[in-house]
Design an enzyme around this catalytic site. Structure first.
Site, PDB file in Angstrom:
ATOM      1  N   LYS A 113     -60.259 -16.111 -21.519  1.00  0.00           N
ATOM      2  CA  LYS A 113     -59.837 -15.805 -20.148  1.00  0.00           C
ATOM      3  C   LYS A 113     -60.279 -16.898 -19.176  1.00  0.00           C
ATOM      4  CE  LYS A 113     -59.484 -10.750 -20.281  1.00  0.00           C
ATOM      5  NZ  LYS A 113     -59.897  -9.498 -19.645  1.00  0.00           N
ATOM      6  N   LYS A 199     -51.652 -11.608 -29.887  1.00  0.00           N
ATOM      7  CA  LYS A 199     -51.641 -10.155 -29.695  1.00  0.00           C
ATOM      8  C   LYS A 199     -50.799  -9.773 -28.475  1.00  0.00           C
ATOM      9  CE  LYS A 199     -55.574  -9.473 -26.730  1.00  0.00           C
ATOM     10  NZ  LYS A 199     -56.663  -8.715 -26.253  1.00  0.00           N
ATOM     11  N   LYS A 202     -51.382  -7.459 -21.785  1.00  0.00           N
ATOM     12  CA  LYS A 202     -50.926  -7.207 -20.416  1.00  0.00           C
ATOM     13  C   LYS A 202     -50.779  -8.507 -19.640  1.00  0.00           C
ATOM     14  CE  LYS A 202     -53.398  -2.811 -19.853  1.00  0.00           C
ATOM     15  NZ  LYS A 202     -54.738  -2.321 -19.465  1.00  0.00           N
TER      16      LYS A 202
HETATM   17  P1  AMP Z   1     -57.076  -3.507 -22.143  1.00  0.00           P
HETATM   18  O1  AMP Z   1     -55.607  -3.568 -21.970  1.00  0.00           O
HETATM   19  O2  AMP Z   1     -57.658  -4.872 -22.353  1.00  0.00           O
HETATM   20  O3  AMP Z   1     -57.782  -2.708 -21.101  1.00  0.00           O
HETATM   21  O4  AMP Z   1     -57.334  -2.755 -23.525  1.00  0.00           O
HETATM   22  C1  AMP Z   1     -57.401  -1.362 -23.662  1.00  0.00           C
HETATM   23  C2  AMP Z   1     -57.497  -0.958 -25.113  1.00  0.00           C
HETATM   24  O5  AMP Z   1     -56.325  -1.340 -25.828  1.00  0.00           O
HETATM   25  C3  AMP Z   1     -58.674  -1.577 -25.878  1.00  0.00           C
HETATM   26  O6  AMP Z   1     -59.205  -0.631 -26.776  1.00  0.00           O
HETATM   27  C4  AMP Z   1     -58.030  -2.707 -26.643  1.00  0.00           C
HETATM   28  O7  AMP Z   1     -58.736  -3.027 -27.818  1.00  0.00           O
HETATM   29  C5  AMP Z   1     -56.662  -2.103 -26.971  1.00  0.00           C
HETATM   30  N1  AMP Z   1     -55.636  -3.152 -27.142  1.00  0.00           N
HETATM   31  C6  AMP Z   1     -55.226  -4.042 -26.209  1.00  0.00           C
HETATM   32  N2  AMP Z   1     -54.262  -4.848 -26.700  1.00  0.00           N
HETATM   33  C7  AMP Z   1     -54.061  -4.464 -27.995  1.00  0.00           C
HETATM   34  C8  AMP Z   1     -53.181  -4.912 -29.058  1.00  0.00           C
HETATM   35  N3  AMP Z   1     -52.303  -5.905 -28.865  1.00  0.00           N
HETATM   36  N4  AMP Z   1     -53.262  -4.284 -30.250  1.00  0.00           N
HETATM   37  C9  AMP Z   1     -54.135  -3.266 -30.447  1.00  0.00           C
HETATM   38  N5  AMP Z   1     -54.978  -2.794 -29.503  1.00  0.00           N
HETATM   39  C10 AMP Z   1     -54.957  -3.387 -28.286  1.00  0.00           C
END
Ligand code: AMP
Ligand code: TRP
Length: 336
Positions: A113, A199, A202
Site C-alpha cells: 500500500k 487478488k 476494492k
Molecule cells: P478488506 O476489504 O481489506 O476490508 O477485507 C475484508 C475481508 O475480506 C478480510 O478478511 C480479507 O482477508 C477478505 N478478502 C479481501 N479480499 C479478498 C480476496 N480477493 N479473496 C479472499 N478474501 C478476501
C-alpha cells in the site's frame, strides 16, 4: 462449556466484492452458531489511506447492512462500528508502545500500500496492524476468520499478545488471549477478473476486475462476459499455467456448492462461450437473495441504528473489561 469467541471486520472503503464475501463473510455466517461472534465495521482503518469524509458514514451503514443481508444472525452475533468503541484507539496506543517498529516495517500489506501512496504514506498506514491487534485482543477472541491476505497481520497480533503477556503478565496467567487465524480453504483468495495472478481488491482502479455484491444483474453479466480468459479449449484447474481459468472454475465450484472433481469433469470439454453464462447464473443465484434482503434492511428506517446501538453497548462492555486489565498490568493509576 461456554462457546469460543470470534472477532472479525471489514473496512468501509469501496464496495464489498465476491472476495470479501467468499473469503470472509460467508465463513462467518456458516460457523456462527458454534461461536459467540463479534463483527465490526472497521472505520478507523478506513482513514489509513486518503478517504472521503462525505461518504464514510454511508459506507459504514452499507457494510453493516450487508453483514445482516449476508445472513449474520443477531441471536449469535454482535454487530458494531469500531469508532463507536473508544477502547480500540486507546488499546492501540498502549500496544504501540510495546511493538517494535521493525515488526511493522516487515508487513507485506504496508509495503504494497505504501508503494501505491507514493509520498503520502501516513503513520496510520504503518500502524494499521497494531489497531487490528487491538480490535482482536480487546474481545479475547479465540478465532479470527479472514482471507489469506490477513494471515501475516494475525501472526503479528499473536506476537504482540505474547510480548505483552511476557512483559506484564504473571507466569501462567496471561492477560491477553493469543488468537488463532481461521482461514477457510475454498474462498481464501479470490482473484481479479482482469488478471488471474492478482487478488480481487476494492482498491483496483478497474471496476471490471471485481464483482460487487450490490452490482446489478446486467453489470455482473457484462463483467463475466468481458473477463480475461485464454485460448485453450476445455477448462482445467491449472493455477500455474491458466490462472484465470483456475480462478473462474474455483468461483463456480464455491458458488454452485459443488466439489472440484465434479466441476473438472463437467467442464473438461467446454468452451468459454458455454461456461460464462453458467457462471453468471450461479453468481446471480447467490447474490440476488443478498441484494433483496439488503434493500429490505435499508428501507426499514431506524432498524440498523438500533442494531448498531445495541452492538455498541455489548461490545463496549467486553472491551472496557480488557482495557482495564491491560492498564492495571501497565501500572496506571485508576481514575479516582
Ligand atoms: P478488506 O476489504 O481489506 O476490508 O477485507 C475484508 C475481508 O475480506 C478480510 O478478511 C480479507 O482477508 C477478505 N478478502 C479481501 N479480499 C479478498 C480476496 N480477493 N479473496 C479472499 N478474501 C478476501
Ligand atoms: N485488516 C482487515 C482487512 O483489511 C480488516 C480488519 C481490521 C480486521 N481489524 C480486524 C479483520 C480484526 C479481522 C479482525 O481485511
Amino acid at each position: 462449556m461456554s462457546k469460543q469467541r470470534i472477532l472479525s471486520g471489514v473496512q468501509p472503503t469501496g464496495k464489498l466484492h465476491l472476495g470479501n464475501y467468499l473469503g470472509a463473510i460467508r465463513n462467518w455466517v456458516q460457523g456462527q452458531e458454534d461461536y459467540e461472534n463479534f463483527f465490526c465495521v472497521v472505520d478507523l482503518h478506513a482513514i489509513t489511506v486518503p478517504h472521503n469524509p462525505a461518504t464514510l458514514a454511508a459506507d459504514t451503514y452499507t457494510i453493516a447492512a450487508l453483514y445482516l443481508a449476508c445472513g449474520i444472525d443477531l441471536e449469535h452475533a454482535t454487530i458494531f462500528v469500531q469508532s463507536h468503541v473508544s477502547a480500540h484507539s486507546e488499546l492501540a496506543w498502549l500496544l504501540n508502545c510495546i511493538t517494535p517498529l521493525n515488526w511493522l516495517e516487515r508487513m507485506i500489506q504496508f509495503k504494497e500500500k505504501a508503494l501505491k501512496q507514493g509520498e503520502n504514506v501516513s503513520t496510520g498506514l504503518l500502524d494499521y496492524p497494531v489497531l487490528m491487534a487491538a480490535d482482536i485482543l480487546l474481545y479475547n477472541a479465540d478465532k479470527v476468520p479472514v482471507g489469506e491476505d490477513q494471515k501475516q497481520h494475525l501472526e503479528l497480533t499473536r506476537d504482540i499478545a505474547g510480548r505483552f503477556n511476557d512483559k506484564f503478565g504473571k507466569k501462567k496467567r496471561p492477560i491477553l488471549k493469543v488468537p488463532e487465524p481461521l482461514i477457510s480453504q475454498s474462498g481464501a483468495r479470490v482473484m481479479s477478473l482482469t488478471d488471474g495472478t492478482k487478488k480481487m481488491s476494492k482498491s483496483d482502479p478497474s471496476t471490471m476486475s471485481r464483482i460487487n455484491l450490490l452490482d446489478s444483474p446486467d453489470i455482473i453479466a457484462k463483467k463475466i462476459k468481458r473477463c480475461k480468459t485464454d485460448q485453450v479449449r476445455g477448462l482445467t484447474f491449472d493455477p500455474e499455467n491458466r490462472p484465470e481459468c483456475n480462478n473462474l472454475l474455483n468461483l463456480y465450484t464455491i458458488l454452485a456448492d459443488k466439489n472440484k472433481e465434479e466441476v473438472a469433469t463437467e467442464f473438461a470439454n467446454m468452451g468459454w462461450g458455454q461456461f460464462k453464462p453458467l457462471l453468471t447464473e450461479v453468481t446471480m443465484e447467490v447474490i440476488k437473495p443478498i441484494q433483496d434482503k439488503y434493500k429490505a434492511i435499508r428501507a426499514e428506517k431506524g432498524y440498523l441504528d438500533s442494531v448498531l446501538a445495541e452492538g455498541r453497548q455489548k461490545a463496549e462492555k467486553v472491551a472496557a473489561g480488557t482495557l482495564a486489565k491491560v492498564k492495571k498490568a501497565l501500572g496506571y493509576l485508576s481514575p479516582l
